[in-house]
Design a protein around this motif. Structure first.
Motif, short mmCIF file in Angstrom:
data_model
loop_
_atom_site.label_atom_id
_atom_site.label_comp_id
_atom_site.label_asym_id
_atom_site.label_seq_id
_atom_site.Cartn_x
_atom_site.Cartn_y
_atom_site.Cartn_z
N ASN A 79 0.83 -1.22 0.00
CA ASN A 79 0.00 0.00 0.00
C ASN A 79 0.86 1.26 0.00
O ASN A 79 0.89 2.02 0.98
N ALA A 80 1.56 1.43 -1.11
CA ALA A 80 2.51 2.54 -1.22
C ALA A 80 1.82 3.87 -0.92
O ALA A 80 0.69 4.14 -1.36
N ARG A 81 2.53 4.74 -0.19
CA ARG A 81 2.05 6.06 0.17
C ARG A 81 3.04 7.11 -0.33
O ARG A 81 4.17 6.82 -0.66
N ILE A 82 2.55 8.36 -0.32
CA ILE A 82 3.43 9.44 -0.75
C ILE A 82 4.59 9.56 0.25
O ILE A 82 5.73 9.86 -0.13
N SER A 83 4.31 9.26 1.54
CA SER A 83 5.37 9.36 2.56
C SER A 83 6.44 8.29 2.37
O SER A 83 7.50 8.35 3.04
N ASP A 84 6.21 7.34 1.49
CA ASP A 84 7.21 6.31 1.24
C ASP A 84 8.31 6.81 0.29
O ASP A 84 9.25 6.06 -0.02
N GLU A 85 8.18 8.00 -0.20
CA GLU A 85 9.23 8.56 -1.06
C GLU A 85 10.42 8.93 -0.16
O GLU A 85 10.49 10.02 0.41
N LYS A 86 11.37 7.95 -0.03
CA LYS A 86 12.54 8.14 0.85
C LYS A 86 13.74 7.47 0.22
O LYS A 86 13.62 6.79 -0.81
#
Length: 560
Positions: free
Chosen positions: A80-87
């Motif tokens: 469930n990829a999220r925008i906060s996973d952009e790391k």
């Protein structure tokens, strides 16, 4: 794919992010770990796997609770990829002597919803800059861009004509963008059927993409520039008695609902809706009709011609005349254009107009004078004359010995109208062999005949009677044994008329010849008389000459 020289994983929002460790597993590996780096560079460990005990441990990080999975080859998966996973994530493999690290950059993409044109204007007005609508595309990541189109072509900003304002907002909890682009537009008449749409451009894992909105057509209002008047129904000709409607229209949008109608002879307009009706029009309705807007501007006109046709028949109706009388008949017309007149007698079209200098029975009948107006459908008139020719009964009797020499046929020829009733009477001895037989009553004429065989001389009487008079005629008939002169029976009226015509012709010729002979005799007599007078005159002159000579001789002798 590489980003800033680092390995990058592109993920779709809501899908699973899969990140391989990309390190070779060294000998003497003790365990492997995954961490991500905070913006300030500090690490946050999220997963651990021992190479000896084969057990996996996940760190207590709220954002990744129940979302992580670390495989035996140290591939990390995030559900469930999220925008906060952009790391920036780092894979670590640890031995007793060394620690190896390999970073991976995660990029997350979210396709926006199909753009919609909201807050649409109810209508657009020409020469006026107004808000057409807003194009909204929601839940995009990264942020996208919005472009307006008219009939498939990009709308470029033009001062005071095309004004575009794009706003982008982000949802703090989801990190997704919403793009709102408003369009102010000054339309023209040509935009009446124009299709407006907007397109959002965004980036996905495979590159740049677009989504288009549903097209929208706006009702464009513009003022009336021309007024048109027309006549309904659209017929090439109008005749008396028709119902017509004048319709006035303007080319504006919305079209005008009220107009002023100007009737011939009227200076003031009649305020009405877009139609003005006239029923049972007469010829005096011919003229120029106009209509205008209620402010008396933009006027248009049309000319109406109401065609008419009048017919006067003199005399008309039922007319009763006596046989032999004269009857002048006239049929006159008055019309708006050329008309044709024709006569019908007893359902048969006549070649010429009727003229009666001396009425005969065959002139009686039903006459119709009819006329039609050329090129005007349905405009025709007709009037009737029922002519009755009356006459007192006229009788002519004839007799004829039949071929068998045993009987005689006596015929009573009768003329008259109303049809006379015929009666026979006989005096003297003799018998009536059969009852009277009548021929067909045609053109006021018919005959009644009987056949008798008289033993002695008899007198037959024919009595014809109608409402006008009673006529009696008698005929003496010799006994059948006594020869006598037979009168021929009239075959028909036409033959009788032909015989009469021939007799008249013969008499004329004889009279002409006699007159010519008389003139010739008179001329000859005058010529002879003149010749005798001339010879006497010559003899007298010669005698006088002789006497003179004798006197001269006597005188001469005396002198000697």
């Amino acid at each position: 794919p590489l980003a800033l020289g680092l390995y990058t994983v592109n993920a779709v929002y809501g899908d699973t992010i899969t990140m391989p460790c990309r390190l070779e597993v060294p000998d003497g590996l003790m365990f492997g770990k995954w961490k991500y780096e905070m913006p300030n560079g500090s690490p946050v460990f999220i997963a651990f796997r021992s190479s000896t005990k084969k057990n996996v441990q996940y760190d207590d990080v709220p954002d990744y609770k129940d979302r992580l999975s670390l495989s035996e080859n140290y591939t990390l998966s995030i559900k469930n990829a999220r925008i906060s996973d952009e790391k920036r994530f780092v894979c670590m493999l640890v031995t007793e002597d060394d620690v190896s690290e390999e970073p991976t950059i995660v990029k997350v993409f979210k396709q926006p919803s199909q753009p919609e044109i909201l807050h649409q204007a109810d209508f657009l007005e020409t020469e006026k800059l107004q808000m057409l609508g807003e194009c909204v595309a929601r839940d995009s990541y990264p942020e996208g861009n919005v472009t307006w189109y008219k009939n498939g072509r990009v709308l470029q900003p033009v001062e005071e004509v095309v004004v575009i304002n794009l706003q982008k907002t982000v949802n703090k909890s989801s990190g997704l963008f919403t793009m709102t682009s408003s369009l102010q537009y000054m339309p023209t008449k040509e935009d009446a059927n124009a299709k407006f749409s907007c397109i959002v451009t965004y980036y996905g894992p495979s590159g740049q993409k677009t989504i288009q909105s549903e097209p929208v057509v706006f009702d464009v209002h513009y003022p009336t520039e021309k007024v048109t008047i027309q006549v309904l129904p659209q017929s090439s000709t109008i005749k008396e008695g028709d119902n017509i409607t004048l319709k006035c229209s303007g080319n504006g949008n919305p079209p005008p609902q009220e107009f002023l109608f100007y009737i011939p002879g009227e200076t003031e307009g009649i305020r009405s809706s877009d139609t003005y009706s006239m029923t049972d029009v007469r010829r005096n309705a011919t003229g120029e009709y106009k209509c205008s807007l209620t402010d008396k501007s933009m006027m248009d006109s049309t000319t109406i011609t109401v065609h008419y046709l009048d017919l006067q028949l003199t005399p008309s109706g039922e007319v009763t005349k006596q046989i032999g009388e004269a009857l002048p008949v006239s049929c006159t017309i008055s019309s708006s254009r050329n008309a044709t007149v024709f006569w019908i007698k007893d359902n048969t079209r006549m070649q010429t107009s009727p003229s009666f200098s001396s009425l005969q029975y065959q002139d009686a009948g039903n006459y119709i004078c009819a006329t039609t107006l050329q090129e005007v459908e349905g405009l025709q008139k007709r009037k009737t004359l029922k002519l009755i020719v009356e006459g007192k009964p006229q009788i002519k009797m004839t007799k004829k010995t039949n071929t068998n020499k045993m009987s005689k046929t006596i015929v009573c020829h009768v003329e008259g109208f109303p049809k006379p009733a015929v009666q026979w009477t006989v005096t003297g001895s003799g018998s009536i062999i059969n009852k009277a037989k009548e021929t067909k009553y045609v053109n006021g004429k018919f005959s009644s005949k009987i056949v008798i065989a008289p033993e002695e001389n008899v007198t037959l009487t024919c009595i014809a009677e109608n409402q006008l008079e009673r006529t009696v005629t008698s005929l003496n008939v010799s006994a059948i044994s006594i020869p006598e002169y037979d009168e021929p029976e009239d075959r028909n009226d036409d033959n009788s008329e032909k015989v009469n015509d021939q007799a008249k012709l013969i008499v004329g010729i004889v009279v002409g010849l006699l007159l010519a002979a008389l003139v010739a005799g008179v001329v000859y007599w005058l010529y002879v008389k003149k010749s005798k007078a001339a010879s006497k005159h010559v003899d007298k002159d010669l005698g006088n000459i002789e006497e003179n000579k004798k006197l001269e001789e006597n005188n001469h002798k005396s002198e000697t």
